[in-house]
Design an enzyme around this catalytic site. Structure first.
Site, short mmCIF file in Angstrom:
data_model
loop_
_atom_site.label_atom_id
_atom_site.label_comp_id
_atom_site.label_asym_id
_atom_site.label_seq_id
_atom_site.Cartn_x
_atom_site.Cartn_y
_atom_site.Cartn_z
N CYS A 116 0.82 -1.22 0.00
CA CYS A 116 0.00 0.00 0.00
C CYS A 116 0.85 1.27 0.00
CB CYS A 116 -0.94 -0.01 1.19
SG CYS A 116 -1.98 -1.47 1.21
N HIS A 257 -3.78 6.82 2.14
CA HIS A 257 -4.09 5.50 1.60
C HIS A 257 -5.47 5.10 2.13
CE1 HIS A 257 -4.15 1.39 0.61
NE2 HIS A 257 -3.93 0.95 1.83
N ASN A 287 -10.02 -0.93 -0.61
CA ASN A 287 -8.57 -0.73 -0.49
C ASN A 287 -7.91 -1.25 -1.77
OD1 ASN A 287 -5.84 -0.98 0.00
ND2 ASN A 287 -6.08 -1.75 2.08
N1 COA Z 1 -18.60 -9.28 8.58
C1 COA Z 1 -19.01 -9.60 9.80
N2 COA Z 1 -18.16 -9.93 10.80
C2 COA Z 1 -16.85 -9.94 10.52
C3 COA Z 1 -16.36 -9.63 9.25
C4 COA Z 1 -17.30 -9.29 8.26
N3 COA Z 1 -16.92 -8.97 7.00
N4 COA Z 1 -15.01 -9.70 9.27
C5 COA Z 1 -14.66 -10.07 10.50
N5 COA Z 1 -15.79 -10.23 11.26
C6 COA Z 1 -15.89 -10.63 12.65
C7 COA Z 1 -14.70 -11.41 13.12
O1 COA Z 1 -14.80 -12.75 12.73
C8 COA Z 1 -14.79 -11.23 14.60
O2 COA Z 1 -15.75 -12.10 15.11
P1 COA Z 1 -15.54 -12.82 16.52
O3 COA Z 1 -15.49 -11.69 17.51
O4 COA Z 1 -16.74 -13.69 16.61
O5 COA Z 1 -14.24 -13.55 16.40
C9 COA Z 1 -15.34 -9.81 14.74
O6 COA Z 1 -15.92 -9.48 13.48
C10 COA Z 1 -14.27 -8.79 15.07
O7 COA Z 1 -13.16 -9.03 14.22
P2 COA Z 1 -11.97 -8.03 14.10
O8 COA Z 1 -11.00 -8.53 13.09
O9 COA Z 1 -11.44 -7.71 15.45
O10 COA Z 1 -12.76 -6.78 13.54
P3 COA Z 1 -12.28 -5.30 13.39
O11 COA Z 1 -13.20 -4.39 14.05
O12 COA Z 1 -10.82 -5.17 13.71
O13 COA Z 1 -12.46 -5.06 11.83
C11 COA Z 1 -11.12 -5.00 9.88
C12 COA Z 1 -11.78 -5.86 10.90
C13 COA Z 1 -10.36 -5.86 8.89
C14 COA Z 1 -12.19 -4.21 9.15
C15 COA Z 1 -10.18 -4.02 10.60
O14 COA Z 1 -9.39 -4.73 11.51
C16 COA Z 1 -9.27 -3.29 9.68
O15 COA Z 1 -9.70 -2.60 8.78
N6 COA Z 1 -7.97 -3.36 9.94
C17 COA Z 1 -7.00 -2.69 9.16
C18 COA Z 1 -6.75 -3.46 7.95
C19 COA Z 1 -5.96 -2.72 6.97
O16 COA Z 1 -5.91 -1.52 6.98
N7 COA Z 1 -5.35 -3.47 6.09
C20 COA Z 1 -4.70 -2.99 4.98
C21 COA Z 1 -3.49 -2.24 5.31
S1 COA Z 1 -2.93 -1.75 3.78
#
Ligand code: COA
Length: 330
Positions: A116, A257, A287
């Site tokens: 990214c 980004h 993204n």
């Molecule tokens: N729909 C519903 N539930 C979802 C889901 C979806 N698409 N994706 C994950 N979950 C669930 C998980 O399984 C988890 O369930 P559990 O509590 O039963 O285990 C719960 O939601 C929380 O998961 P978590 O990963 O902690 O969620 P989050 O609030 O951190 O959101 C992201 C997940 C990926 C959206 C977030 O972490 C994120 O955007 N992180 C940064 C990623 C990023 O920027 N990456 C690229 C860098 S270039």
């Protein structure tokens, strides 16, 4: 790093696939829903390459548009850098394919992998080449087609990524002083496996087993990435401002980004930067990795949100973890 480089952006371009994939499309087969995706990420839809499309189409379309808008002929280019982690092939470099497609001369053309932050790294490399005198005019492309490396049964990653890219034409400016005021790039390989594709490289080459085990798709520890990204991005932006000797109030537009709307909002809140001065298009594209910043910058310029003389700050963090920022005066 404080700089005073007379390197200017002559033109920008961008290209995305026509195929729109909405949150409802995921909710139709995955345990997810529009509300979860919108509140956690800000994404409402993204573009995915159709069958028969691949990185090169978007790279070339963005490059051609950037050249046209810059009023520069491909034959004037002295350097082509393509930032991508989803190249057309493992080899040769996608930049060489772009070179041939746009009819550039036999100038250096190479790919750069910084996920990214790839566009920022490539912008940096091109600026250095221009300042070092090995190039006068450079094409920098940032493009990714991550849908080809997505496990569509993994709700944590499937919803995040979109395809597309952008390009800029850079040239040593002959007039009115420095344009690039600061550049900061860095990486921390201790976090290498927070976002990664386990197989397909020399460690675990493609085999029936790697395909069966879905090891060619992105794995991501979203929660950990989130925590680091919020802190690092804010530090990066503050450093860019300090190095450039400007305050946040002087920034016309932040082009971050597009990884997660909550990350962007949280960073802007800490910096006291109103969202009206931030480019946000993650709702429409998700993204797009190395494509995200040039795509956002291109849209902002088209919309007249920034123009000649304005201070613009671009900043990114992603897999590596690798990060970077560029502060420039348009
Ligand atoms: N729909 C519903 N539930 C979802 C889901 C979806 N698409 N994706 C994950 N979950 C669930 C998980 O399984 C988890 O369930 P559990 O509590 O039963 O285990 C719960 O939601 C929380 O998961 P978590 O990963 O902690 O969620 P989050 O609030 O951190 O959101 C992201 C997940 C990926 C959206 C977030 O972490 C994120 O955007 N992180 C940064 C990623 C990023 O920027 N990456 C690229 C860098 S270039």
């Amino acid at each position: 790093m404080k700089l005073a480089l007379p390197v200017e952006i002559l033109g920008t371009g961008a290209a995305v696939p026509a195929r729109v994939v909405t949150n409802a499309d995921f909710a139709a087969y995955l345990d997810t829903n529009d509300e979860w995706i919108v509140t956690r990420t800000g994404i409402r839809e993204r573009r995915h390459a159709s069958e028969g499309e691949s990185t090169i189409q978007f790279a070339v379309a963005a490059a051609r548009l950037a050249l046209e808008r810059a009023r520069v002929d491909a034959s004037e280019l002295d350097l082509i850098i393509c930032a991508t982690v989803t190249p057309e092939y493992h080899l040769p470099a996608t930049a060489c394919l772009i070179q041939a497609a746009i009819g550039a001369r036999q100038v250096p053309a190479y790919d750069l992998s910084a996920s990214c932050a790839g566009f920022i790294y490539a912008f940096t490399a091109a600026s250095q080449a221009i300042m070092g005198g090995t190039a006068r005019t450079a094409l920098v492309v940032g493009v990714d087609v991550l849908s080809r490396f997505t496990e569509f049964q993994d709700r944590g990653t499937a919803i995040i990524f979109g395809d597309g890219g952008g390009a800029v034409v850079l040239r040593r400016s002959e007039s009115d002083g420095p344009r690039v005021l600061s550049i900061n790039t860095g990486a921390d390989g201790n976090h290498a496996r927070l976002i990664w594709v386990p197989a397909g490289g020399t460690k675990d080459p493609a085999s029936p087993r790697t395909v069966n085990e879905r090891l060619h798709a992105i794995r991501m520890n979203g929660r950990e990435v989130y925590k680091i990204a919020v802190v690092r991005l804010q530090q990066l932006i503050q450093q860019a401002l300090d190095d450039g000797g400007v305050t946040i109030d002087q920034i016309k537009l932040l082009v971050p980004h597009q990884s997660n709307l909550r990350i962007i909002e949280s960073v802007c809140e800490k910096l006291k930067l109103p969202l009206e001065r931030v480019v946000v298009n993650i709702n429409r594209y998700g993204n797009t990795s190395a494509g995200s910043i040039p795509l956002a910058l291109h849209e902002a310029l088209l919309a007249g949100r920034c123009g000649p003389g304005d201070l613009v700050l671009m900043a990114a963090i992603g897999a590596g973890l690798a990060w970077g920022s560029v502060l420039l005066r348009l």
